[in-house]
Each structure stands twice: as structure tokens, then as C-alpha cells.
Design an enzyme around this catalytic site. Structure first.
Site, PDB file in Angstrom:
ATOM      1  N   HIS A 104       0.836  -1.203   0.000  1.00  0.00           N
ATOM      2  CA  HIS A 104       0.000   0.000   0.000  1.00  0.00           C
ATOM      3  C   HIS A 104       0.876   1.259   0.000  1.00  0.00           C
ATOM      4  CE1 HIS A 104      -4.018  -1.701   0.535  1.00  0.00           C
ATOM      5  NE2 HIS A 104      -3.381  -2.685   1.155  1.00  0.00           N
ATOM      6  N   ALA A 150      11.686 -20.549   9.890  1.00  0.00           N
ATOM      7  CA  ALA A 150      10.240 -20.551  10.129  1.00  0.00           C
ATOM      8  C   ALA A 150       9.803 -19.264  10.819  1.00  0.00           C
ATOM      9  CB  ALA A 150       9.865 -21.756  10.983  1.00  0.00           C
ATOM     10  N   THR A 155      11.630  -8.734   4.431  1.00  0.00           N
ATOM     11  CA  THR A 155      11.293  -7.406   3.927  1.00  0.00           C
ATOM     12  C   THR A 155      12.342  -6.880   2.950  1.00  0.00           C
ATOM     13  OG1 THR A 155      12.419  -6.351   5.773  1.00  0.00           O
ATOM     14  CG2 THR A 155      10.063  -6.824   6.055  1.00  0.00           C
ATOM     15  N   LYS A 156      13.528  -7.511   2.925  1.00  0.00           N
ATOM     16  CA  LYS A 156      14.642  -7.067   2.074  1.00  0.00           C
ATOM     17  C   LYS A 156      15.235  -8.263   1.355  1.00  0.00           C
ATOM     18  CE  LYS A 156      15.902  -3.386   5.267  1.00  0.00           C
ATOM     19  NZ  LYS A 156      16.884  -2.904   6.231  1.00  0.00           N
ATOM     20  N   ARG A 170      16.713 -11.202   9.463  1.00  0.00           N
ATOM     21  CA  ARG A 170      18.098 -10.726   9.466  1.00  0.00           C
ATOM     22  C   ARG A 170      19.013 -11.903   9.179  1.00  0.00           C
ATOM     23  NH1 ARG A 170      16.917  -5.993  11.426  1.00  0.00           N
ATOM     24  NH2 ARG A 170      16.152  -5.425  13.444  1.00  0.00           N
ATOM     25  N   ARG A 173      23.694 -16.289   9.551  1.00  0.00           N
ATOM     26  CA  ARG A 173      25.006 -16.771   9.122  1.00  0.00           C
ATOM     27  C   ARG A 173      24.911 -17.102   7.639  1.00  0.00           C
ATOM     28  NH1 ARG A 173      25.256 -22.607   8.822  1.00  0.00           N
ATOM     29  NH2 ARG A 173      23.392 -23.551   9.659  1.00  0.00           N
TER      30      ARG A 173
END
Length: 176
Positions: A104, A150, A155-156, A170, A173
Site C-alpha cells: 500500500h 520458520a 522485507t529485504k 536478518r 550466518r
């Protein structure tokens, strides 16, 4: 309505009316798996050899979903195919995966609900393992050999061979 659209509508009706609900066993040689594979080859943008679409997988009309050879989508997954979704070869996806190709708009000048959405494709490389209940947001690219833990919210972009997890995901490793 031309014959191609009519056939597509027929196969979509078979998928969502019957195959969508058909039991999803653990063995790939059962009727439900073969039936969904047969239908997906006729519905999706492309479906490679030995794809495994489990029970209750929603992908809308499916024409913008491209799945490589020997890749599977876990039970109860939702793939929002407003934009294109590319899934490489040998990709394992756990149950209840969610992939979104829209986000959105959020300008301050007017209410968000009136602003519409931005469409961005999602790409998943080869030999990727995506755990249960992972969410992948619009515009993300996941590199070859990556592992997504899991429950992660991606988001990146994820680099090749990275192991990621968390909310937001994030790098934990790299695979060696």
C-alpha cells in the site's frame, strides 16, 4: 470468450473446486499430488517437472506464478500474484507460506485506503529452503541456496547462501 480462456477457466474451476481440497499426503506419487500437478501445468505461467503443490494453496488466477523443476509449495500457502512470482528449481516451501507482490502507498495527503498499491515482483532462486509460516513481501529477491527460518518476515533481499530468520528477517550466518 475464446477457447484458451475457456479452458483456463475450466482448469481453475477444477483446481479450486476439487483439487484445492483434495488430501495432501506425504508421498509424491498419490492422486492428489498428481492431479494438482496436472492442473497447475495448465493454470500457472509455468510449472516445471515434478512440482508439488500441496492442499489448500491459493494463487489467484496463477498466470503470473512461475515455478521451476522439483519445487514445492506447502499446504495452506497464499501467493498473491498481482505481480509476478518466480520460484527457481529445487525450492522447498513449508506450510502456510505467504508471498505478497503489492504494498500500500502511504502518503500523508490522503487516507491510505484511497491511495492504491504498488506492484513489485518477487524472485526466489534455486535450491532455497523456506520454513513454515514465512512471509515474503513485495519486491524481495532471495538468492540461490538461501535458508529462510520458520516464521520469518522477509522485507529485504536475501543474499545467496544466507541463513535468515526473525521479524524482520536478518542474516544469522552463511551456509558453508
Amino acid at each position: 470468450m475464446n477457447i484458451v480462456k475457456l479452458k483456463r477457466a475450466f482448469f481453475l474451476a477444477l483446481y479450486y473446486g476439487l483439487a484445492f481440497h483434495w488430501p495432501g499426503p506425504d508421498l509424491n506419487n498419490t492422486f492428489g499430488v498428481k492431479f494438482r500437478r496436472f492442473l497447475c501445468k495448465r493454470i500457472l505461467g509455468s510449472a516445471g517437472e515434478d512440482t508439488d503443490i500441496r492442499k489448500n494453496v491459493y494463487f489467484g488466477k496463477g498466470e503470473k506464478l512461475y515455478i521451476g523443476d522439483r519445487s514445492g509449495i506447502g499446504q495452506g500457502s497464499i501467493l498473491g500474484c498481482t505481480g509476478k512470482i518466480f520460484i527457481g528449481n529445487d525450492v522447498m516451501c513449508g506450510p502456510q507460506l505467504m508471498i505478497f507482490t503489492t504494498e500500500h502507498k502511504m502518503a500523508l495527503e490522503k487516507p491510505m485506503r484511497t491511495q492504491g498499491v504498488t506492484v513489485k515482483d518477487v524472485t526466489i532462486g534455486n535450491d532455497v529452503w523456506i520454513g513454515a509460516r514465512v512471509t515474503i513481501l513485495a519486491g524481495v529477491t532471495i538468492g540461490d541456496g538461501a535458508v529462510i527460518g520458520a516464521g520469518a518476515v522477509v522485507t529485504k533481499d536475501v543474499p545467496p547462501y544466507a541463513v535468515v530468520g526473525g521479524v524482520p528477517a536478518r542474516i544469522i550466518r552463511f551456509r558453508k
